[in-house]
Design a protein around this motif. Sequence first.
Motif, PDB file in Angstrom:
ATOM      1  N   LEU A 200       0.848  -1.194   0.000  1.00 10.89           N
ATOM      2  CA  LEU A 200       0.000   0.000   0.000  1.00 10.89           C
ATOM      3  C   LEU A 200       0.881   1.240   0.000  1.00 10.89           C
ATOM      4  O   LEU A 200       1.933   1.251   0.631  1.00 10.89           O
TER       5      LEU A 200
ATOM      6  N   GLU B 279      -3.326   7.699   3.464  1.00 13.79           N
ATOM      7  CA  GLU B 279      -4.772   7.502   3.369  1.00 13.79           C
ATOM      8  C   GLU B 279      -5.095   6.027   3.122  1.00 13.79           C
ATOM      9  O   GLU B 279      -5.991   5.465   3.759  1.00 13.79           O
ATOM     10  N   ASN B 280      -4.385   5.412   2.195  1.00 12.39           N
ATOM     11  CA  ASN B 280      -4.604   3.984   1.942  1.00 12.39           C
ATOM     12  C   ASN B 280      -4.243   3.136   3.155  1.00 12.39           C
ATOM     13  O   ASN B 280      -4.912   2.142   3.448  1.00 12.39           O
TER      14      ASN B 280
ATOM     15  N   LYS C 244      -7.098   3.421   5.665  1.00  9.63           N
ATOM     16  CA  LYS C 244      -8.233   2.573   5.267  1.00  9.63           C
ATOM     17  C   LYS C 244      -7.945   1.108   5.565  1.00  9.63           C
ATOM     18  O   LYS C 244      -8.812   0.373   6.019  1.00  9.63           O
TER      19      LYS C 244
END
Lengths: 39, 39, 153, 153
Positions: C58, C62-63, C66
């Motif tokens: 990733l 932000e990813n 999540k």
Amino acid sequence: SPAGSERKYPLLFNSTEEEYAVASNRRNGLRMKALGICN
Amino acid sequence: SPAGSERKYPLLFNSTEEEYAVASNRRNGLRMKALGICN
Amino acid sequence: MGASVQDIVYAFLETYYQRMKKDPSKVSSLYSATAELTHINYQIDFDTSSDILPTIKLTGKENISKFFTRNNKKVSDLKAKIDTCDFQTALHSGILILTTGEIFWSGTPAYRFCQTIVLQPNADNKNAYDVTNDVIRFIPDNWIGFPSTNDVN
Amino acid sequence: MGASVQDIVYAFLETYYQRMKKDPSKVSSLYSATAELTHINYQIDFDTSSDILPTIKLTGKENISKFFTRNNKKVSDLKAKIDTCDFQTALHSGILILTTGEIFWSGTPAYRFCQTIVLQPNADNKNAYDVTNDVIRFIPDNWIGFPSTNDVN
């Protein structure tokens, strides 16, 4: 000078000795299976 | 996407398959000794 | 008097694992905006008959946020045994950490792994560090070529 | 058209191992001036009854150069099998590599290891990379708690 690991390892995080022993036994079970030791 | 290892591993450097097999057998010898398998 | 690199590394590991347990949705605040994370692919069910787990890569806070939030149940159940911890000074006062050990969850075997984490001093607070890189890789027992006891006896 | 990160990583590994074999005294030219290296402590004789080797930490290109030159016989005999290779983008267009595999020498067993290497673009030649960090750690079989076949049968 020797590299790293000056603290007293192993260190457990989020786990008791007993919980680790259970997980370690499961891994040993996989090893025994791979070795053909089926007790 | 899956992480890393897109190339065809394992890769040998500075070694033939035969040389690796000899070294690998020596490691297996240590494992067998630790396991109490002395053949 | 600054803390030694060893103390910083230990404090980081403590925070990292504590936050996973107590508040997975806030693990991502340890990472920099452009951090990269290669971690357990929790979307694939644990294969308790295998000695390794698949990983996923990733990019960006932000990813990463999540990811930890979506998988919060499994993340908060993670337990770790750290066997070794090497560290070096990295570029721009960073710290590179290489750990080996085992991680496990309720009901799973212990999975052996190695993990590299790079810390960089936070731009706003020089006493704090952000993770810029975090890669885990699982280590199988590799029994290939090892004789089973059936062959030996 | 630039080379992919994967191609750069592979080309680096090829150069790294080739140079060890052919010219150990020039391995250090792959490192940056302030690089850190945690590598095999060649001053201690190989313990072929152990599944791990001791390591030593060195700082700076000059110390790294002396290290590879002093131990050139053992360095040039190093053979490697790389099982896995993960990589990420690091700070300032760097590349972080995490490999696992086995290394060995004539007459020794295969020693399992994990290794992290960080590459940074060379200041003078943007198509070339320098190693800023290189850490190896050996991985034992960890038979603790594993029943010997004597106990099982």
